[in-house]
Design a protein around this motif. Structure first.
Motif, PDB file in Angstrom:
ATOM      1  N   ILE A  45      21.482   8.148 -84.515  1.00 18.34           N
ATOM      2  CA  ILE A  45      21.675   7.965 -83.077  1.00 18.34           C
ATOM      3  C   ILE A  45      21.848   6.484 -82.753  1.00 18.34           C
ATOM      4  O   ILE A  45      22.702   6.111 -81.944  1.00 18.34           O
ATOM      5  CB  ILE A  45      20.513   8.598 -82.295  1.00 18.34           C
ATOM      6  CG1 ILE A  45      20.595  10.126 -82.415  1.00 18.34           C
ATOM      7  CG2 ILE A  45      20.514   8.166 -80.838  1.00 18.34           C
ATOM      8  CD1 ILE A  45      19.393  10.873 -81.904  1.00 18.34           C
ATOM      9  N   SER A  46      21.085   5.616 -83.410  1.00 15.76           N
ATOM     10  CA  SER A  46      21.198   4.176 -83.181  1.00 15.76           C
ATOM     11  C   SER A  46      22.579   3.664 -83.560  1.00 15.76           C
ATOM     12  O   SER A  46      23.183   2.881 -82.823  1.00 15.76           O
ATOM     13  CB  SER A  46      20.127   3.432 -83.987  1.00 15.76           C
ATOM     14  OG  SER A  46      18.847   3.809 -83.582  1.00 15.76           O
ATOM     15  N   ALA A  96      27.439  10.268 -87.777  1.00 20.27           N
ATOM     16  CA  ALA A  96      27.474   9.939 -86.355  1.00 20.27           C
ATOM     17  C   ALA A  96      27.080  11.150 -85.513  1.00 20.27           C
ATOM     18  O   ALA A  96      27.368  12.297 -85.855  1.00 20.27           O
ATOM     19  CB  ALA A  96      28.864   9.463 -85.953  1.00 20.27           C
ATOM     20  N   GLU A  97      26.410  10.861 -84.417  1.00 20.04           N
ATOM     21  CA  GLU A  97      26.025  11.880 -83.444  1.00 20.04           C
ATOM     22  C   GLU A  97      26.975  11.750 -82.253  1.00 20.04           C
ATOM     23  O   GLU A  97      26.891  10.786 -81.492  1.00 20.04           O
ATOM     24  CB  GLU A  97      24.582  11.668 -82.991  1.00 20.04           C
ATOM     25  CG  GLU A  97      23.557  11.844 -84.077  1.00 20.04           C
ATOM     26  CD  GLU A  97      23.384  13.298 -84.477  1.00 20.04           C
ATOM     27  OE1 GLU A  97      23.486  14.176 -83.607  1.00 20.04           O
ATOM     28  OE2 GLU A  97      23.160  13.540 -85.672  1.00 20.04           O
ATOM     29  N   TRP A 101      27.263   8.935 -79.230  1.00 24.35           N
ATOM     30  CA  TRP A 101      28.448   8.089 -79.247  1.00 24.35           C
ATOM     31  C   TRP A 101      29.127   8.124 -77.875  1.00 24.35           C
ATOM     32  O   TRP A 101      29.446   7.085 -77.291  1.00 24.35           O
ATOM     33  CB  TRP A 101      29.381   8.598 -80.330  1.00 24.35           C
ATOM     34  CG  TRP A 101      30.493   7.697 -80.763  1.00 24.35           C
ATOM     35  CD1 TRP A 101      30.978   6.608 -80.096  1.00 24.35           C
ATOM     36  CD2 TRP A 101      31.261   7.810 -81.950  1.00 24.35           C
ATOM     37  NE1 TRP A 101      32.009   6.055 -80.801  1.00 24.35           N
ATOM     38  CE2 TRP A 101      32.204   6.771 -81.950  1.00 24.35           C
ATOM     39  CE3 TRP A 101      31.263   8.697 -83.005  1.00 24.35           C
ATOM     40  CZ2 TRP A 101      33.135   6.588 -82.971  1.00 24.35           C
ATOM     41  CZ3 TRP A 101      32.186   8.506 -84.022  1.00 24.35           C
ATOM     42  CH2 TRP A 101      33.100   7.470 -84.007  1.00 24.35           C
ATOM     43  N   LEU A 102      29.347   9.318 -77.355  1.00 23.13           N
ATOM     44  CA  LEU A 102      30.006   9.458 -76.059  1.00 23.13           C
ATOM     45  C   LEU A 102      29.142   8.928 -74.917  1.00 23.13           C
ATOM     46  O   LEU A 102      29.658   8.335 -73.965  1.00 23.13           O
ATOM     47  CB  LEU A 102      30.378  10.921 -75.818  1.00 23.13           C
ATOM     48  CG  LEU A 102      31.404  11.516 -76.790  1.00 23.13           C
ATOM     49  CD1 LEU A 102      31.617  12.990 -76.507  1.00 23.13           C
ATOM     50  CD2 LEU A 102      32.707  10.752 -76.765  1.00 23.13           C
ATOM     51  N   LEU A 103      27.838   9.124 -75.017  1.00 23.65           N
ATOM     52  CA  LEU A 103      26.934   8.622 -73.983  1.00 23.65           C
ATOM     53  C   LEU A 103      26.978   7.092 -73.919  1.00 23.65           C
ATOM     54  O   LEU A 103      27.066   6.510 -72.842  1.00 23.65           O
ATOM     55  CB  LEU A 103      25.508   9.098 -74.264  1.00 23.65           C
ATOM     56  CG  LEU A 103      24.476   8.601 -73.274  1.00 23.65           C
ATOM     57  CD1 LEU A 103      23.715   9.764 -72.710  1.00 23.65           C
ATOM     58  CD2 LEU A 103      23.548   7.638 -73.963  1.00 23.65           C
ATOM     59  N   ALA A 104      26.941   6.448 -75.075  1.00 24.12           N
ATOM     60  CA  ALA A 104      27.004   4.984 -75.104  1.00 24.12           C
ATOM     61  C   ALA A 104      28.374   4.489 -74.640  1.00 24.12           C
ATOM     62  O   ALA A 104      28.473   3.458 -73.961  1.00 24.12           O
ATOM     63  CB  ALA A 104      26.703   4.473 -76.511  1.00 24.12           C
ATOM     64  N   MET A 131      19.449  -0.326 -74.838  1.00 24.83           N
ATOM     65  CA  MET A 131      19.568   1.048 -75.335  1.00 24.83           C
ATOM     66  C   MET A 131      18.575   1.308 -76.471  1.00 24.83           C
ATOM     67  O   MET A 131      17.964   2.372 -76.542  1.00 24.83           O
ATOM     68  CB  MET A 131      21.000   1.338 -75.767  1.00 24.83           C
ATOM     69  CG  MET A 131      21.950   1.375 -74.576  1.00 24.83           C
ATOM     70  SD  MET A 131      23.592   1.890 -75.009  1.00 24.83           S
ATOM     71  CE  MET A 131      23.416   3.643 -74.742  1.00 24.83           C
ATOM     72  N   TYR A 132      18.401   0.341 -77.356  1.00 25.21           N
ATOM     73  CA  TYR A 132      17.449   0.523 -78.457  1.00 25.21           C
ATOM     74  C   TYR A 132      16.013   0.521 -77.963  1.00 25.21           C
ATOM     75  O   TYR A 132      15.186   1.262 -78.487  1.00 25.21           O
ATOM     76  CB  TYR A 132      17.647  -0.549 -79.522  1.00 25.21           C
ATOM     77  CG  TYR A 132      18.818  -0.276 -80.439  1.00 25.21           C
ATOM     78  CD1 TYR A 132      19.674   0.804 -80.230  1.00 25.21           C
ATOM     79  CD2 TYR A 132      19.078  -1.085 -81.519  1.00 25.21           C
ATOM     80  CE1 TYR A 132      20.736   1.054 -81.061  1.00 25.21           C
ATOM     81  CE2 TYR A 132      20.144  -0.839 -82.363  1.00 25.21           C
ATOM     82  CZ  TYR A 132      20.965   0.224 -82.126  1.00 25.21           C
ATOM     83  OH  TYR A 132      22.024   0.473 -82.968  1.00 25.21           O
ATOM     84  N   LEU A 133      15.709  -0.292 -76.976  1.00 24.89           N
ATOM     85  CA  LEU A 133      14.362  -0.265 -76.410  1.00 24.89           C
ATOM     86  C   LEU A 133      14.094   1.075 -75.745  1.00 24.89           C
ATOM     87  O   LEU A 133      12.968   1.563 -75.754  1.00 24.89           O
ATOM     88  CB  LEU A 133      14.157  -1.404 -75.411  1.00 24.89           C
ATOM     89  CG  LEU A 133      13.913  -2.779 -76.016  1.00 24.89           C
ATOM     90  CD1 LEU A 133      13.870  -3.843 -74.923  1.00 24.89           C
ATOM     91  CD2 LEU A 133      12.642  -2.814 -76.836  1.00 24.89           C
TER      92      LEU A 133
END
Length: 175
Positions: A45-46, A96-97, A101-104, A131-133
């Motif tokens: 996901i990251s 890849a998820e 991917w689409l959300l980001a 996003m990572y936090l």
């Protein structure tokens, strides 16, 4: 309880480090939580978040070119890029998820179209950090905080119902 307390902690960190994109953190955390907080897929996901941010920046650069920002051309470009994401995930990038991917990608495009970016490196670092936090601090931190609180107060731990035991058995059988 933990899920309610860590967003406050995150907002404090966001204020100290000038992470004005806290909304991106909560979007990322919501996705991860909605996906069932799969700890075995947190790295996938990251990486997918990074791919989505890169694709969002590329897409907006492409649409800013003359004659590519029209309704029909932008629809074709967005459709092709979505097809490309699905194709890559199904072939050479199986790790890849796609939803992440689409959300980001969408979050990046939303933020970029609503602000003036003065420094691209700073912007990208802030977006990635936010996003990572969202995933690592809000969700994973909440999980560890909950476990810690249940160790301190074992009588407050929620009792397992027969339905949750059935779900657990189903999850174990799938693995």
């Amino acid at each position: 309880m933990a899920l309610a307390s860590l967003p406050s902690f995150f907002c404090l960190i966001a204020g100290v480090f000038n992470l004005w994109m806290s909304g991106a953190a909560f979007i990322a955390a919501s996705y991860f939580f909605g996906a069932g907080a799969p700890m075995d897929k947190v790295l996938n996901i990251s990486v997918s978040f990074l791919l989505g941010i890169a694709l969002g920046c590329f897409c907006l650069w492409l649409l800013a070119l003359p004659h590519l920002g029209g309704l029909i051309t932008s629809s074709v470009i967005l459709g092709f890029l979505t097809f490309l994401v699905l194709f890559l995930q199904g072939t050479i990038m199986k790790f890849a998820e796609v939803p992440a991917w689409l959300l980001a990608w969408g979050t990046t495009m939303l933020i970029i179209t609503n602000i003036t970016i003065k420094s691209w490196p700073v912007f990208l670092i802030q977006l990635i950090a936010a996003m990572y936090l969202g995933v690592y601090l809000i969700i994973i931190g909440s999980n560890y905080f909950s476990k810690w609180m249940y160790r301190l107060f074992p009588d407050k731990e929620p009792k397992k119902t027969k339905e949750s035991e059935k779900k657990l058995t189903f999850r174990e059988s799938v693995r």
